[in-house]
Design an enzyme around this catalytic site. Structure first.
Site, PDB file in Angstrom:
ATOM      1  N   THR A 184      19.908  48.691 -21.305  1.00 51.12           N
ATOM      2  CA  THR A 184      19.348  48.350 -20.302  1.00 51.12           C
ATOM      3  C   THR A 184      17.874  48.339 -20.622  1.00 51.12           C
ATOM      4  OG1 THR A 184      19.184  50.533 -19.126  1.00 51.12           O
ATOM      5  CG2 THR A 184      20.789  48.778 -18.644  1.00 51.12           C
ATOM      6  N   GLU A 328      24.393  44.998 -17.556  1.00 49.13           N
ATOM      7  CA  GLU A 328      25.464  45.773 -17.228  1.00 49.13           C
ATOM      8  C   GLU A 328      26.822  44.714 -17.011  1.00 49.13           C
ATOM      9  OE1 GLU A 328      22.605  46.185 -16.264  1.00 49.13           O
ATOM     10  OE2 GLU A 328      22.331  48.455 -15.778  1.00 49.13           O
ATOM     11  N   LYS A 436      10.085  48.749   2.778  1.00 48.90           N
ATOM     12  CA  LYS A 436      10.896  48.504   4.272  1.00 48.90           C
ATOM     13  C   LYS A 436       9.603  49.053   5.142  1.00 48.90           C
ATOM     14  CE  LYS A 436      15.329  50.278   5.331  1.00 48.90           C
ATOM     15  NZ  LYS A 436      16.363  51.162   5.176  1.00 48.90           N
ATOM     16  N   TRP A 441      13.817  45.404   5.873  1.00 55.81           N
ATOM     17  CA  TRP A 441      13.362  44.858   4.457  1.00 55.81           C
ATOM     18  C   TRP A 441      12.397  43.883   4.279  1.00 55.81           C
ATOM     19  CZ3 TRP A 441      15.668  48.364   1.282  1.00 55.81           C
ATOM     20  CH2 TRP A 441      17.090  48.715   1.506  1.00 55.81           C
TER      21      TRP A 441
HETATM   22  P1  AMP Z   1      18.481  43.106 -17.150  1.00 53.98           P
HETATM   23  O1  AMP Z   1      19.579  43.955 -16.945  1.00 53.98           O
HETATM   24  O2  AMP Z   1      17.204  43.469 -17.670  1.00 53.98           O
HETATM   25  O3  AMP Z   1      18.660  41.626 -17.244  1.00 53.98           O
HETATM   26  O4  AMP Z   1      18.044  42.939 -15.592  1.00 53.98           O
HETATM   27  C1  AMP Z   1      18.965  42.740 -14.385  1.00 53.98           C
HETATM   28  C2  AMP Z   1      18.099  42.603 -13.121  1.00 53.98           C
HETATM   29  O5  AMP Z   1      17.279  41.478 -13.249  1.00 53.98           O
HETATM   30  C3  AMP Z   1      18.823  42.362 -11.977  1.00 53.98           C
HETATM   31  O6  AMP Z   1      19.316  43.250 -11.473  1.00 53.98           O
HETATM   32  C4  AMP Z   1      17.885  41.533 -11.207  1.00 53.98           C
HETATM   33  O7  AMP Z   1      17.142  42.759 -10.321  1.00 53.98           O
HETATM   34  C5  AMP Z   1      17.066  40.812 -11.861  1.00 53.98           C
HETATM   35  N1  AMP Z   1      17.465  39.535 -12.224  1.00 53.98           N
HETATM   36  C6  AMP Z   1      18.243  38.856 -12.695  1.00 53.98           C
HETATM   37  N2  AMP Z   1      18.317  37.510 -12.658  1.00 53.98           N
HETATM   38  C7  AMP Z   1      17.398  37.422 -11.608  1.00 53.98           C
HETATM   39  C8  AMP Z   1      17.364  36.207 -10.670  1.00 53.98           C
HETATM   40  N3  AMP Z   1      17.761  35.072 -10.957  1.00 53.98           N
HETATM   41  N4  AMP Z   1      16.466  36.393  -9.521  1.00 53.98           N
HETATM   42  C9  AMP Z   1      15.996  37.600  -9.201  1.00 53.98           C
HETATM   43  N5  AMP Z   1      16.243  38.714 -10.216  1.00 53.98           N
HETATM   44  C10 AMP Z   1      16.900  38.705 -11.138  1.00 53.98           C
END
Ligand code: AMP
Length: 540
Positions: A184, A328, A436, A441
Protein backbone atom coordinates in the site's frame (compact mmCIF):
# COMPACT_ATOMS: atom_id res chain seq x y z
CA UNK A 1 -23.13 -33.74 -5.67
CA UNK A 2 -19.88 -32.55 -7.25
CA UNK A 3 -19.78 -31.25 -10.81
CA UNK A 4 -17.80 -33.27 -13.28
CA UNK A 5 -15.50 -30.64 -14.73
CA UNK A 6 -11.71 -30.60 -15.00
CA UNK A 7 -9.92 -28.93 -12.15
CA UNK A 8 -7.78 -26.70 -14.39
CA UNK A 9 -6.08 -23.91 -12.42
CA UNK A 10 -6.53 -20.26 -13.39
CA UNK A 11 -2.91 -19.23 -13.97
CA UNK A 12 -1.48 -16.00 -15.34
CA UNK A 13 0.66 -17.99 -17.81
CA UNK A 14 -2.61 -19.10 -19.45
CA UNK A 15 -3.23 -15.50 -20.54
CA UNK A 16 0.17 -15.29 -22.25
CA UNK A 17 -0.26 -18.65 -23.97
CA UNK A 18 -3.71 -17.59 -25.21
CA UNK A 19 -2.33 -14.27 -26.48
CA UNK A 20 0.52 -15.98 -28.33
CA UNK A 21 -1.78 -18.45 -30.05
CA UNK A 22 -4.60 -16.06 -30.92
CA UNK A 23 -3.29 -12.52 -31.10
CA UNK A 24 0.35 -13.08 -32.08
CA UNK A 25 0.49 -10.13 -34.47
CA UNK A 26 -1.03 -7.52 -32.16
CA UNK A 27 1.38 -4.73 -31.21
CA UNK A 28 2.95 -3.55 -27.98
CA UNK A 29 4.47 -0.08 -28.24
CA UNK A 30 6.74 1.33 -25.53
CA UNK A 31 8.32 4.72 -24.94
CA UNK A 32 11.75 3.55 -23.88
CA UNK A 33 13.61 4.76 -20.83
CA UNK A 34 16.69 4.98 -23.10
CA UNK A 35 14.75 7.26 -25.48
CA UNK A 36 12.84 6.44 -28.66
CA UNK A 37 9.97 4.05 -29.28
CA UNK A 38 10.12 0.25 -29.11
CA UNK A 39 7.63 -1.81 -31.07
CA UNK A 40 7.02 -5.54 -31.13
CA UNK A 41 4.19 -8.08 -31.18
CA UNK A 42 2.45 -10.28 -28.62
CA UNK A 43 4.28 -13.19 -30.30
CA UNK A 44 7.66 -11.49 -29.73
CA UNK A 45 6.65 -10.75 -26.16
CA UNK A 46 5.79 -14.42 -25.52
CA UNK A 47 9.13 -15.56 -26.98
CA UNK A 48 11.16 -13.09 -24.90
CA UNK A 49 9.14 -13.96 -21.80
CA UNK A 50 10.10 -17.61 -22.34
CA UNK A 51 13.76 -16.56 -22.63
CA UNK A 52 13.43 -14.56 -19.42
CA UNK A 53 11.87 -17.52 -17.60
CA UNK A 54 14.88 -19.65 -18.60
CA UNK A 55 17.20 -16.87 -17.41
CA UNK A 56 15.41 -16.60 -14.06
CA UNK A 57 15.72 -20.34 -13.50
CA UNK A 58 19.41 -20.17 -14.36
CA UNK A 59 19.81 -17.39 -11.78
CA UNK A 60 18.36 -19.78 -9.23
CA UNK A 61 14.86 -18.34 -8.84
CA UNK A 62 12.64 -20.89 -7.09
CA UNK A 63 8.84 -21.02 -6.75
CA UNK A 64 7.73 -18.61 -4.02
CA UNK A 65 10.81 -16.35 -4.30
CA UNK A 66 10.04 -12.65 -4.31
CA UNK A 67 11.62 -10.73 -7.17
CA UNK A 68 11.65 -6.94 -6.79
CA UNK A 69 10.85 -4.86 -9.88
CA UNK A 70 11.22 -1.09 -9.87
CA UNK A 71 10.30 0.24 -13.26
CA UNK A 72 8.14 2.29 -15.60
CA UNK A 73 5.43 0.79 -17.78
CA UNK A 74 7.51 -0.88 -20.49
CA UNK A 75 7.63 -4.09 -22.52
CA UNK A 76 10.42 -5.33 -20.23
CA UNK A 77 8.34 -4.98 -17.08
CA UNK A 78 5.52 -6.76 -18.94
CA UNK A 79 7.88 -9.67 -19.65
CA UNK A 80 8.84 -9.74 -15.97
CA UNK A 81 5.17 -9.82 -14.91
CA UNK A 82 4.57 -12.98 -16.95
CA UNK A 83 7.93 -14.74 -16.55
CA UNK A 84 8.19 -14.36 -12.76
CA UNK A 85 4.66 -15.48 -11.96
CA UNK A 86 4.75 -18.03 -14.79
CA UNK A 87 7.46 -20.02 -13.00
CA UNK A 88 5.65 -19.77 -9.66
CA UNK A 89 7.70 -16.93 -8.19
CA UNK A 90 6.26 -13.61 -6.97
CA UNK A 91 6.62 -10.36 -8.91
CA UNK A 92 7.02 -7.70 -6.22
CA UNK A 93 6.46 -4.35 -7.89
CA UNK A 94 8.10 -1.53 -5.96
CA UNK A 95 6.88 2.04 -6.05
CA UNK A 96 10.04 4.13 -6.59
CA UNK A 97 8.28 7.21 -5.29
CA UNK A 98 7.85 5.66 -1.84
CA UNK A 99 11.13 7.31 -0.83
CA UNK A 100 14.32 5.46 0.18
CA UNK A 101 13.20 4.60 3.70
CA UNK A 102 9.90 3.00 2.66
CA UNK A 103 11.49 1.35 -0.39
CA UNK A 104 14.12 -0.31 1.81
CA UNK A 105 11.39 -1.29 4.27
CA UNK A 106 9.21 -3.01 1.66
CA UNK A 107 12.13 -4.79 -0.06
CA UNK A 108 13.39 -6.18 3.24
CA UNK A 109 9.89 -7.01 4.44
CA UNK A 110 9.18 -8.89 1.20
CA UNK A 111 12.65 -10.49 1.36
CA UNK A 112 13.36 -9.82 -2.32
CA UNK A 113 16.12 -12.12 -3.63
CA UNK A 114 16.72 -10.29 -6.91
CA UNK A 115 15.95 -6.76 -8.01
CA UNK A 116 15.23 -5.55 -11.54
CA UNK A 117 15.26 -1.78 -12.05
CA UNK A 118 15.04 0.87 -14.73
CA UNK A 119 18.16 3.02 -15.12
CA UNK A 120 16.16 6.09 -13.98
CA UNK A 121 16.21 4.52 -10.51
CA UNK A 122 19.89 3.53 -10.51
CA UNK A 123 20.84 6.26 -7.99
CA UNK A 124 18.03 5.14 -5.66
CA UNK A 125 19.01 1.46 -5.98
CA UNK A 126 22.66 2.41 -5.33
CA UNK A 127 21.65 4.24 -2.16
CA UNK A 128 19.46 1.33 -1.04
CA UNK A 129 22.04 -1.43 -1.61
CA UNK A 130 23.81 -1.17 1.77
CA UNK A 131 20.42 -1.60 3.46
CA UNK A 132 19.32 -4.66 1.43
CA UNK A 133 21.35 -7.55 2.76
CA UNK A 134 19.02 -10.20 1.30
CA UNK A 135 19.32 -9.15 -2.35
CA UNK A 136 21.68 -11.42 -4.31
CA UNK A 137 21.77 -9.72 -7.72
CA UNK A 138 20.68 -6.46 -9.32
CA UNK A 139 19.60 -6.35 -12.96
CA UNK A 140 19.29 -3.15 -15.02
CA UNK A 141 16.35 -3.36 -17.40
CA UNK A 142 18.27 -2.07 -20.39
CA UNK A 143 20.93 -2.81 -23.01
CA UNK A 144 24.54 -3.84 -22.39
CA UNK A 145 25.78 -0.39 -23.38
CA UNK A 146 23.54 1.39 -20.85
CA UNK A 147 24.27 -1.17 -18.12
CA UNK A 148 28.02 -0.60 -18.56
CA UNK A 149 27.51 3.06 -17.61
CA UNK A 150 26.20 1.98 -14.20
CA UNK A 151 29.52 0.44 -13.13
CA UNK A 152 30.17 -2.92 -11.51
CA UNK A 153 27.78 -5.13 -9.61
CA UNK A 154 24.85 -4.79 -12.00
CA UNK A 155 23.68 -7.39 -14.53
CA UNK A 156 22.16 -6.51 -17.88
CA UNK A 157 18.59 -7.57 -18.72
CA UNK A 158 19.19 -7.94 -22.45
CA UNK A 159 22.33 -10.02 -21.86
CA UNK A 160 20.40 -12.37 -19.57
CA UNK A 161 17.95 -13.14 -22.38
CA UNK A 162 20.54 -13.65 -25.11
CA UNK A 163 20.64 -17.12 -26.63
CA UNK A 164 17.98 -18.57 -24.31
CA UNK A 165 15.32 -20.89 -25.83
CA UNK A 166 12.21 -19.10 -27.09
CA UNK A 167 9.82 -21.68 -25.71
CA UNK A 168 9.09 -22.45 -22.08
CA UNK A 169 6.95 -25.22 -20.73
CA UNK A 170 4.93 -23.21 -18.19
CA UNK A 171 4.32 -25.35 -15.10
CA UNK A 172 0.90 -26.03 -13.68
CA UNK A 173 0.31 -25.45 -9.98
CA UNK A 174 -2.36 -24.42 -7.48
CA UNK A 175 -4.20 -21.31 -8.65
CA UNK A 176 -4.06 -19.91 -5.10
CA UNK A 177 -0.27 -19.57 -5.40
CA UNK A 178 0.98 -15.98 -5.06
CA UNK A 179 1.71 -14.38 -8.44
CA UNK A 180 2.43 -10.77 -7.51
CA UNK A 181 2.87 -8.48 -4.56
CA UNK A 182 2.36 -4.78 -3.98
CA UNK A 183 2.60 -2.62 -0.88
CA UNK A 184 0.00 0.00 0.00
CA UNK A 185 1.26 3.48 -0.79
CA UNK A 186 1.81 4.23 2.87
CA UNK A 187 0.30 7.71 3.03
CA UNK A 188 -0.65 6.72 6.57
CA UNK A 189 1.62 4.53 8.63
CA UNK A 190 3.93 1.74 7.48
CA UNK A 191 3.32 0.24 3.99
CA UNK A 192 1.51 -3.08 4.13
CA UNK A 193 2.07 -6.00 1.73
CA UNK A 194 -0.70 -7.44 -0.41
CA UNK A 195 -0.13 -10.82 -2.09
CA UNK A 196 -2.17 -11.44 -5.25
CA UNK A 197 -2.97 -15.02 -6.19
CA UNK A 198 -3.09 -16.24 -9.80
CA UNK A 199 -6.77 -16.98 -9.33
CA UNK A 200 -7.51 -13.43 -8.12
CA UNK A 201 -5.65 -11.82 -11.03
CA UNK A 202 -7.27 -14.02 -13.68
CA UNK A 203 -10.78 -13.59 -12.24
CA UNK A 204 -10.34 -9.83 -11.94
CA UNK A 205 -9.11 -9.75 -15.54
CA UNK A 206 -12.32 -11.47 -16.72
CA UNK A 207 -14.46 -9.13 -14.62
CA UNK A 208 -12.68 -5.97 -15.83
CA UNK A 209 -13.24 -7.05 -19.43
CA UNK A 210 -17.02 -7.33 -19.11
CA UNK A 211 -18.76 -4.78 -21.35
CA UNK A 212 -20.30 -3.29 -18.19
CA UNK A 213 -16.92 -2.82 -16.48
CA UNK A 214 -13.99 -0.87 -17.96
CA UNK A 215 -15.77 -1.03 -21.30
CA UNK A 216 -12.57 -1.47 -23.34
CA UNK A 217 -12.98 -3.98 -26.16
CA UNK A 218 -10.95 -5.92 -28.69
CA UNK A 219 -10.90 -3.01 -31.15
CA UNK A 220 -9.34 -0.65 -28.61
CA UNK A 221 -5.79 0.59 -28.32
CA UNK A 222 -5.21 0.89 -24.61
CA UNK A 223 -2.80 3.16 -22.75
CA UNK A 224 -2.23 2.31 -19.08
CA UNK A 225 -0.85 5.50 -17.55
CA UNK A 226 -1.48 4.05 -14.12
CA UNK A 227 1.89 2.59 -13.20
CA UNK A 228 2.72 -1.10 -13.23
CA UNK A 229 4.30 -0.54 -9.81
CA UNK A 230 0.89 0.35 -8.39
CA UNK A 231 -1.60 -2.54 -8.25
CA UNK A 232 -0.63 -4.15 -11.55
CA UNK A 233 -1.62 -1.09 -13.58
CA UNK A 234 -5.24 -1.98 -12.77
CA UNK A 235 -4.78 -5.31 -14.52
CA UNK A 236 -4.31 -3.81 -18.00
CA UNK A 237 -1.15 -5.89 -18.65
CA UNK A 238 -3.37 -8.95 -18.28
CA UNK A 239 -6.58 -7.73 -19.92
CA UNK A 240 -4.87 -6.32 -23.04
CA UNK A 241 -3.24 -9.67 -23.78
CA UNK A 242 -6.39 -11.62 -22.93
CA UNK A 243 -8.45 -10.04 -25.74
CA UNK A 244 -5.76 -8.77 -28.09
CA UNK A 245 -5.94 -5.02 -27.50
CA UNK A 246 -3.01 -3.02 -28.87
CA UNK A 247 -1.04 -2.02 -25.79
CA UNK A 248 0.77 1.33 -25.57
CA UNK A 249 3.22 1.73 -22.71
CA UNK A 250 4.17 5.29 -21.74
CA UNK A 251 7.52 4.44 -20.09
CA UNK A 252 8.76 7.45 -18.11
CA UNK A 253 6.84 10.00 -20.27
CA UNK A 254 3.89 10.86 -18.05
CA UNK A 255 3.75 14.62 -18.75
CA UNK A 256 1.01 16.12 -20.91
CA UNK A 257 3.23 16.56 -23.99
CA UNK A 258 4.62 13.00 -24.03
CA UNK A 259 1.21 11.45 -23.42
CA UNK A 260 -0.41 13.58 -26.10
CA UNK A 261 2.25 12.55 -28.60
CA UNK A 262 1.75 8.84 -27.85
CA UNK A 263 -2.05 9.06 -27.87
CA UNK A 264 -2.18 10.75 -31.26
CA UNK A 265 0.64 8.88 -33.04
CA UNK A 266 -0.39 5.41 -31.80
CA UNK A 267 -4.14 5.93 -32.18
CA UNK A 268 -4.91 5.34 -28.49
CA UNK A 269 -8.67 4.97 -27.99
CA UNK A 270 -8.84 4.07 -24.28
CA UNK A 271 -6.61 5.48 -21.55
CA UNK A 272 -6.44 4.59 -17.88
CA UNK A 273 -5.04 6.64 -14.98
CA UNK A 274 -5.43 8.90 -11.94
CA UNK A 275 -7.11 12.34 -12.13
CA UNK A 276 -3.86 14.35 -11.86
CA UNK A 277 -2.63 12.84 -15.12
CA UNK A 278 -5.81 13.76 -16.97
CA UNK A 279 -5.77 17.32 -15.64
CA UNK A 280 -2.17 17.78 -16.86
CA UNK A 281 -2.95 16.35 -20.28
CA UNK A 282 -6.04 18.52 -20.60
CA UNK A 283 -4.07 21.66 -19.73
CA UNK A 284 -1.45 20.78 -22.38
CA UNK A 285 -4.10 20.18 -25.05
CA UNK A 286 -5.99 23.39 -24.18
CA UNK A 287 -2.91 25.60 -23.98
CA UNK A 288 -1.57 24.41 -27.33
CA UNK A 289 -4.84 24.22 -29.27
CA UNK A 290 -4.45 20.46 -29.92
CA UNK A 291 -6.90 17.59 -30.26
CA UNK A 292 -6.89 14.09 -28.77
CA UNK A 293 -6.83 12.04 -31.97
CA UNK A 294 -8.84 8.82 -31.71
CA UNK A 295 -9.16 8.82 -27.91
CA UNK A 296 -12.76 7.96 -26.99
CA UNK A 297 -12.63 7.02 -23.28
CA UNK A 298 -10.58 7.66 -20.18
CA UNK A 299 -11.04 5.47 -17.14
CA UNK A 300 -10.28 7.53 -14.07
CA UNK A 301 -9.66 6.08 -10.64
CA UNK A 302 -7.39 6.10 -7.62
CA UNK A 303 -8.90 9.40 -6.49
CA UNK A 304 -12.21 11.12 -7.09
CA UNK A 305 -13.13 12.17 -10.59
CA UNK A 306 -14.01 15.85 -10.97
CA UNK A 307 -16.48 17.67 -13.15
CA UNK A 308 -13.59 19.58 -14.64
CA UNK A 309 -12.25 16.35 -16.17
CA UNK A 310 -15.64 15.17 -17.44
CA UNK A 311 -16.55 18.48 -19.08
CA UNK A 312 -12.98 19.25 -20.19
CA UNK A 313 -12.61 15.95 -22.06
CA UNK A 314 -16.09 16.00 -23.54
CA UNK A 315 -15.12 19.14 -25.46
CA UNK A 316 -12.67 16.87 -27.29
CA UNK A 317 -15.19 14.08 -27.84
CA UNK A 318 -13.75 11.94 -25.03
CA UNK A 319 -16.00 10.33 -22.43
CA UNK A 320 -14.93 9.60 -18.87
CA UNK A 321 -15.67 6.61 -16.70
CA UNK A 322 -14.82 6.35 -13.05
CA UNK A 323 -13.50 3.30 -11.27
CA UNK A 324 -12.84 2.74 -7.60
CA UNK A 325 -10.59 0.23 -5.96
CA UNK A 326 -7.65 -0.33 -3.69
CA UNK A 327 -4.28 -2.06 -3.58
CA UNK A 328 -6.05 -4.53 -1.31
CA UNK A 329 -8.64 -5.28 -4.02
CA UNK A 330 -6.31 -6.19 -6.94
CA UNK A 331 -7.55 -3.29 -7.41
CA UNK A 332 -10.98 -2.85 -9.00
CA UNK A 333 -14.14 -2.87 -6.90
CA UNK A 334 -16.57 -0.68 -8.80
CA UNK A 335 -16.92 1.02 -12.17
CA UNK A 336 -19.47 3.68 -12.98
CA UNK A 337 -20.74 2.21 -16.19
CA UNK A 338 -22.48 4.68 -18.49
CA UNK A 339 -24.98 2.29 -20.02
CA UNK A 340 -27.77 2.80 -22.56
CA UNK A 341 -29.56 6.13 -22.21
CA UNK A 342 -26.92 7.56 -19.89
CA UNK A 343 -25.90 10.34 -22.26
CA UNK A 344 -29.56 11.23 -22.94
CA UNK A 345 -29.96 12.45 -19.35
CA UNK A 346 -30.00 16.24 -18.81
CA UNK A 347 -26.34 17.35 -18.53
CA UNK A 348 -26.24 18.30 -14.84
CA UNK A 349 -28.25 15.28 -13.76
CA UNK A 350 -25.94 13.01 -15.71
CA UNK A 351 -22.77 14.60 -14.25
CA UNK A 352 -24.13 14.12 -10.74
CA UNK A 353 -24.47 10.38 -11.41
CA UNK A 354 -21.15 10.22 -13.26
CA UNK A 355 -19.27 11.60 -10.25
CA UNK A 356 -20.27 8.51 -8.26
CA UNK A 357 -17.73 5.70 -7.95
CA UNK A 358 -20.06 3.17 -9.54
CA UNK A 359 -21.48 -0.30 -9.34
CA UNK A 360 -19.66 -3.31 -7.93
CA UNK A 361 -18.04 -5.72 -10.35
CA UNK A 362 -19.71 -9.16 -10.23
CA UNK A 363 -18.64 -11.11 -7.12
CA UNK A 364 -17.59 -7.96 -5.25
CA UNK A 365 -19.91 -7.71 -2.28
CA UNK A 366 -20.32 -4.33 -0.54
CA UNK A 367 -21.99 -3.20 2.67
CA UNK A 368 -22.14 0.09 4.58
CA UNK A 369 -21.76 0.02 8.33
CA UNK A 370 -22.46 2.78 10.84
CA UNK A 371 -20.07 3.79 13.64
CA UNK A 372 -22.20 1.63 15.90
CA UNK A 373 -21.66 -1.41 13.65
CA UNK A 374 -25.16 -1.52 12.15
CA UNK A 375 -25.61 -2.27 8.47
CA UNK A 376 -27.09 0.74 6.63
CA UNK A 377 -29.57 0.78 3.73
CA UNK A 378 -28.66 1.52 0.09
CA UNK A 379 -30.79 4.66 0.03
CA UNK A 380 -28.27 7.20 -1.25
CA UNK A 381 -28.48 9.04 2.08
CA UNK A 382 -27.13 6.83 4.86
CA UNK A 383 -23.37 7.10 4.92
CA UNK A 384 -20.97 4.89 6.79
CA UNK A 385 -17.91 2.67 6.48
CA UNK A 386 -17.59 0.72 3.27
CA UNK A 387 -16.84 -2.97 3.77
CA UNK A 388 -16.09 -5.36 0.90
CA UNK A 389 -15.47 -9.04 0.28
CA UNK A 390 -14.85 -11.13 -2.80
CA UNK A 391 -12.46 -13.42 -4.67
CA UNK A 392 -9.86 -10.71 -5.49
CA UNK A 393 -9.93 -8.97 -2.11
CA UNK A 394 -7.17 -9.75 0.38
CA UNK A 395 -7.77 -12.06 3.31
CA UNK A 396 -4.69 -10.82 5.19
CA UNK A 397 -1.76 -8.45 4.76
CA UNK A 398 1.58 -10.21 4.32
CA UNK A 399 3.06 -11.14 7.72
CA UNK A 400 0.17 -9.34 9.43
CA UNK A 401 0.34 -9.28 13.20
CA UNK A 402 -3.31 -8.44 13.61
CA UNK A 403 -6.33 -9.79 11.72
CA UNK A 404 -6.92 -7.81 8.53
CA UNK A 405 -10.64 -8.58 8.27
CA UNK A 406 -13.58 -7.93 10.58
CA UNK A 407 -14.71 -10.79 12.79
CA UNK A 408 -17.37 -11.69 10.22
CA UNK A 409 -14.93 -11.74 7.30
CA UNK A 410 -15.24 -8.33 5.61
CA UNK A 411 -12.47 -5.89 4.68
CA UNK A 412 -13.03 -2.35 5.99
CA UNK A 413 -11.86 -0.11 3.15
CA UNK A 414 -11.42 3.00 5.30
CA UNK A 415 -13.67 4.78 2.81
CA UNK A 416 -16.92 6.38 3.85
CA UNK A 417 -19.74 6.20 1.34
CA UNK A 418 -23.40 6.07 0.50
CA UNK A 419 -24.84 3.49 -1.90
CA UNK A 420 -27.68 4.62 -4.12
CA UNK A 421 -30.74 2.40 -4.68
CA UNK A 422 -29.48 1.61 -8.23
CA UNK A 423 -26.30 0.08 -6.72
CA UNK A 424 -23.99 3.00 -7.47
CA UNK A 425 -21.58 3.56 -4.60
CA UNK A 426 -20.51 7.13 -3.89
CA UNK A 427 -17.53 7.86 -1.70
CA UNK A 428 -18.07 10.82 0.58
CA UNK A 429 -14.76 10.59 2.43
CA UNK A 430 -11.89 8.52 3.77
CA UNK A 431 -12.47 7.51 7.38
CA UNK A 432 -9.17 9.04 8.39
CA UNK A 433 -9.80 12.21 6.39
CA UNK A 434 -13.33 12.65 7.48
CA UNK A 435 -14.56 16.02 8.67
CA UNK A 436 -17.23 15.55 11.25
CA UNK A 437 -19.05 18.75 12.14
CA UNK A 438 -21.74 18.72 14.81
CA UNK A 439 -22.01 14.96 14.44
CA UNK A 440 -22.50 15.12 10.65
CA UNK A 441 -20.08 13.86 8.01
CA UNK A 442 -18.84 16.56 5.64
CA UNK A 443 -17.49 15.37 2.31
CA UNK A 444 -14.00 16.73 1.66
CA UNK A 445 -14.42 15.44 -1.89
CA UNK A 446 -17.36 17.78 -2.58
CA UNK A 447 -15.46 20.76 -1.21
CA UNK A 448 -12.37 19.89 -3.26
CA UNK A 449 -14.40 19.43 -6.43
CA UNK A 450 -15.98 22.85 -6.04
CA UNK A 451 -12.57 24.35 -5.15
CA UNK A 452 -11.06 22.84 -8.30
CA UNK A 453 -13.77 24.38 -10.45
CA UNK A 454 -12.44 27.88 -9.62
CA UNK A 455 -10.52 29.03 -12.71
CA UNK A 456 -7.41 30.05 -10.73
CA UNK A 457 -7.12 26.84 -8.70
CA UNK A 458 -4.69 24.08 -9.71
CA UNK A 459 -5.03 21.77 -6.68
CA UNK A 460 -7.39 21.80 -3.73
CA UNK A 461 -7.48 19.90 -0.44
CA UNK A 462 -9.95 20.17 2.42
CA UNK A 463 -9.04 19.20 5.96
CA UNK A 464 -10.93 19.34 9.23
CA UNK A 465 -9.70 21.94 11.76
CA UNK A 466 -10.57 21.69 15.45
CA UNK A 467 -13.53 23.81 16.54
CA UNK A 468 -14.90 24.02 20.08
CA UNK A 469 -18.53 24.15 19.05
CA UNK A 470 -18.62 21.93 16.00
CA UNK A 471 -15.65 19.62 16.86
CA UNK A 472 -14.33 20.24 13.35
CA UNK A 473 -14.87 22.73 10.56
CA UNK A 474 -13.49 22.59 7.01
CA UNK A 475 -10.46 24.54 5.87
CA UNK A 476 -9.80 24.60 2.14
CA UNK A 477 -6.17 24.74 1.08
CA UNK A 478 -5.47 25.72 -2.51
CA UNK A 479 -2.53 25.84 -4.86
CA UNK A 480 -3.02 28.46 -7.57
CA UNK A 481 -2.23 27.87 -11.21
CA UNK A 482 1.05 29.38 -12.42
CA UNK A 483 0.56 33.09 -13.05
CA UNK A 484 -3.04 33.06 -11.74
CA UNK A 485 -4.12 35.72 -9.29
CA UNK A 486 -7.11 35.28 -7.02
CA UNK A 487 -7.51 36.24 -3.39
CA UNK A 488 -8.37 33.58 -0.84
CA UNK A 489 -11.48 35.65 0.02
CA UNK A 490 -12.61 35.42 -3.61
CA UNK A 491 -12.14 31.68 -3.61
CA UNK A 492 -13.98 31.34 -0.32
CA UNK A 493 -16.99 33.29 -1.66
CA UNK A 494 -16.88 31.24 -4.86
CA UNK A 495 -16.94 27.84 -3.14
CA UNK A 496 -19.36 28.74 -0.37
CA UNK A 497 -21.90 29.96 -2.88
CA UNK A 498 -21.95 26.44 -4.34
CA UNK A 499 -21.80 24.34 -1.18
CA UNK A 500 -24.59 23.28 1.18
CA UNK A 501 -24.49 25.24 4.43
CA UNK A 502 -22.89 22.53 6.52
CA UNK A 503 -20.01 22.07 4.07
CA UNK A 504 -19.22 25.76 3.63
CA UNK A 505 -15.58 26.33 4.40
CA UNK A 506 -14.57 28.50 7.33
CA UNK A 507 -11.45 29.69 5.57
CA UNK A 508 -9.29 29.33 2.47
CA UNK A 509 -5.50 29.31 2.68
CA UNK A 510 -3.12 29.32 -0.30
CA UNK A 511 0.15 27.35 -0.36
CA UNK A 512 2.90 27.25 -2.99
CA UNK A 513 2.52 23.53 -3.45
CA UNK A 514 0.06 20.97 -2.15
CA UNK A 515 2.12 17.88 -1.20
CA UNK A 516 1.32 14.79 -3.26
CA UNK A 517 2.12 11.21 -2.26
CA UNK A 518 3.74 8.49 -4.31
CA UNK A 519 0.57 7.76 -6.24
CA UNK A 520 -0.43 11.36 -6.90
CA UNK A 521 -2.83 11.68 -4.00
CA UNK A 522 -2.82 14.67 -1.68
CA UNK A 523 -0.85 13.96 1.50
CA UNK A 524 -3.33 15.23 4.04
CA UNK A 525 -1.08 14.02 6.84
CA UNK A 526 1.54 16.56 5.65
CA UNK A 527 -1.03 19.32 5.29
CA UNK A 528 -2.28 18.66 8.80
CA UNK A 529 1.30 19.08 10.09
CA UNK A 530 1.77 22.32 8.13
CA UNK A 531 -1.44 23.71 9.56
CA UNK A 532 -0.96 22.33 13.09
CA UNK A 533 -0.77 25.82 14.63
CA UNK A 534 -3.38 27.38 12.41
CA UNK A 535 -6.61 28.67 13.95
CA UNK A 536 -9.92 29.20 12.19
CA UNK A 537 -10.91 32.91 11.84
CA UNK A 538 -13.69 32.87 14.45
CA UNK A 539 -11.32 31.47 17.08
CA UNK A 540 -8.56 34.02 16.68
P1 AMP B 1 -4.66 2.74 -3.22
O1 AMP B 1 -4.64 1.48 -2.47
O2 AMP B 1 -3.42 3.55 -3.06
O3 AMP B 1 -5.05 2.55 -4.63
O4 AMP B 1 -5.76 3.65 -2.56
C1 AMP B 1 -7.08 3.21 -2.45
C2 AMP B 1 -7.92 4.35 -1.99
O5 AMP B 1 -7.93 5.38 -2.97
C3 AMP B 1 -9.37 4.01 -1.80
O6 AMP B 1 -9.61 3.39 -0.57
C4 AMP B 1 -10.02 5.36 -1.90
O7 AMP B 1 -9.89 6.08 -0.69
C5 AMP B 1 -9.17 6.05 -2.94
N1 AMP B 1 -9.81 5.93 -4.24
C6 AMP B 1 -9.59 5.03 -5.21
N2 AMP B 1 -10.39 5.26 -6.26
C7 AMP B 1 -11.16 6.33 -5.94
C8 AMP B 1 -12.20 7.05 -6.59
N3 AMP B 1 -12.61 6.74 -7.82
N4 AMP B 1 -12.76 8.08 -5.93
C9 AMP B 1 -12.37 8.43 -4.68
N5 AMP B 1 -11.39 7.79 -4.03
C10 AMP B 1 -10.80 6.75 -4.64
Amino acid sequence: MQGLMMDAPLLVSGILTHAERNHAHQEIVTRLVEGGIHRYTFGDCARRTAQLAHALQEMGVKPGDRIGVMGWNTHRQLELYYAISGIGAVCHTINPKLGPQNAAFVMNHAEDRFVFFDTTFAPLVQALRPHLSGVERYVAMTTEEETAKLGVGVDCYETLLEGKPERFDWPSFDENTAAAMCYTSGTTGQPKGVLYSHRALVLQCFAALLPTSFGAGAGDTILPVVPMFHVNAWGVPYSALMIGMKLVMPGPGLDGKSLHELITTEGVTFAVGVPTVWLNLLAHVEENGLDLGRLRYTLVGGAALSRKIIDGYEKYGVRTRQGWGMTEMSPTGTVNFDGPGFYDLPHDERIEVQLRQGKALPFVDMRIVSDAGEELPWDGKSDGHLHVRGPWILSSYYKAEEPTLTDDGWFDTGDVCVIHPDGRMQITDRAKDVIKSGGEWISTIDIENVGLSHPAVAQAAAIGMPHPKWQERPLLIVQLKDGAAASTDDIKDFVNEKLPRISQVDDVQAVDEIPLGATGKVLKTELRKTFADYQLPDLR
